[in-house]
Design a protein around this motif. Sequence first.
Motif, short mmCIF file in Angstrom:
data_model
loop_
_atom_site.label_atom_id
_atom_site.label_comp_id
_atom_site.label_asym_id
_atom_site.label_seq_id
_atom_site.Cartn_x
_atom_site.Cartn_y
_atom_site.Cartn_z
N ASN A 34 -5.14 -30.98 -52.30
CA ASN A 34 -5.57 -30.17 -51.15
C ASN A 34 -6.59 -30.94 -50.31
N ALA A 35 -7.45 -31.71 -50.95
CA ALA A 35 -8.40 -32.54 -50.21
C ALA A 35 -7.65 -33.58 -49.37
N LEU A 36 -6.61 -34.17 -49.95
CA LEU A 36 -5.81 -35.15 -49.22
C LEU A 36 -5.12 -34.48 -48.03
N LYS A 37 -4.57 -33.31 -48.22
CA LYS A 37 -3.90 -32.60 -47.13
C LYS A 37 -4.88 -32.26 -46.01
N GLU A 57 1.86 -40.93 -49.16
CA GLU A 57 2.71 -39.78 -48.82
C GLU A 57 3.53 -39.28 -50.00
N ILE A 58 3.56 -40.02 -51.10
CA ILE A 58 4.32 -39.57 -52.28
C ILE A 58 3.41 -39.44 -53.51
N ASP A 82 6.12 -32.43 -52.41
CA ASP A 82 5.25 -31.53 -51.65
C ASP A 82 4.37 -32.32 -50.68
N LEU A 83 3.75 -33.39 -51.16
CA LEU A 83 2.93 -34.24 -50.28
C LEU A 83 3.79 -34.87 -49.19
N ARG A 84 4.94 -35.35 -49.57
CA ARG A 84 5.84 -35.99 -48.60
C ARG A 84 6.24 -35.00 -47.50
N SER A 85 6.58 -33.79 -47.87
CA SER A 85 6.94 -32.76 -46.89
C SER A 85 5.76 -32.43 -45.99
N TYR A 86 4.58 -32.34 -46.59
CA TYR A 86 3.38 -32.02 -45.81
C TYR A 86 3.12 -33.08 -44.74
N VAL A 87 3.15 -34.34 -45.12
CA VAL A 87 2.86 -35.39 -44.15
C VAL A 87 3.94 -35.45 -43.07
#
Length: 179
Positions: A34-37, A57-58, A82-87
């Motif tokens: 969440n901090a990264l997002k 991103e992955i 999830d991270l990949r989709s977010y970015v």
Amino acid sequence: NLQLYQHDITYAQLNLLDSHDTPRFLTCANGDKNALKLAWLFMFCYPGAPCVYYGDEIGIDGNHDPDCRKSFPWEAGKWDQDLRSYVKEIVRLRKQNPALRRGDFTRLWSADGTYAFARSLDGERLVVALNASESPQQVEVTQEAQKTPNLAFGEASDISLADGRLRFKIPARSGVVLK
């Protein structure tokens, strides 16, 4: 600080969270995705050119050199989807909104772990709010427009506009963009 450099320099400046010379952000944040997002959302909405270091991103982590230069895992099953989709979503958000690339920057709000700012260009205004706290937060900012903005990215509730004040609630550890 936006006043350190000339406007054109600031808007062309490369903004990054980590690189081949630093520990990866995810490691520095003890794996807190969440901090990264939140950091990505800020970086993609702030003046300048955002840069995502390969593998962030992955979900690649890594401490000091050489751990920060790990090989990219080409097997998609090892990726944090999830991270990949977010970015991908915030890249799309930036591409679809010229104000996030070239618009004026205005600080709007800072309280209780929440920071909000606006990006404006050619009559279009986006309000970006980031909640780094562990609880939902109420945000209240000035809004000259006569209509309540729509949700462009993220989650917000209780969105209202009255007497030139835009109010909304943002969930813990998340970010939102209103347009």
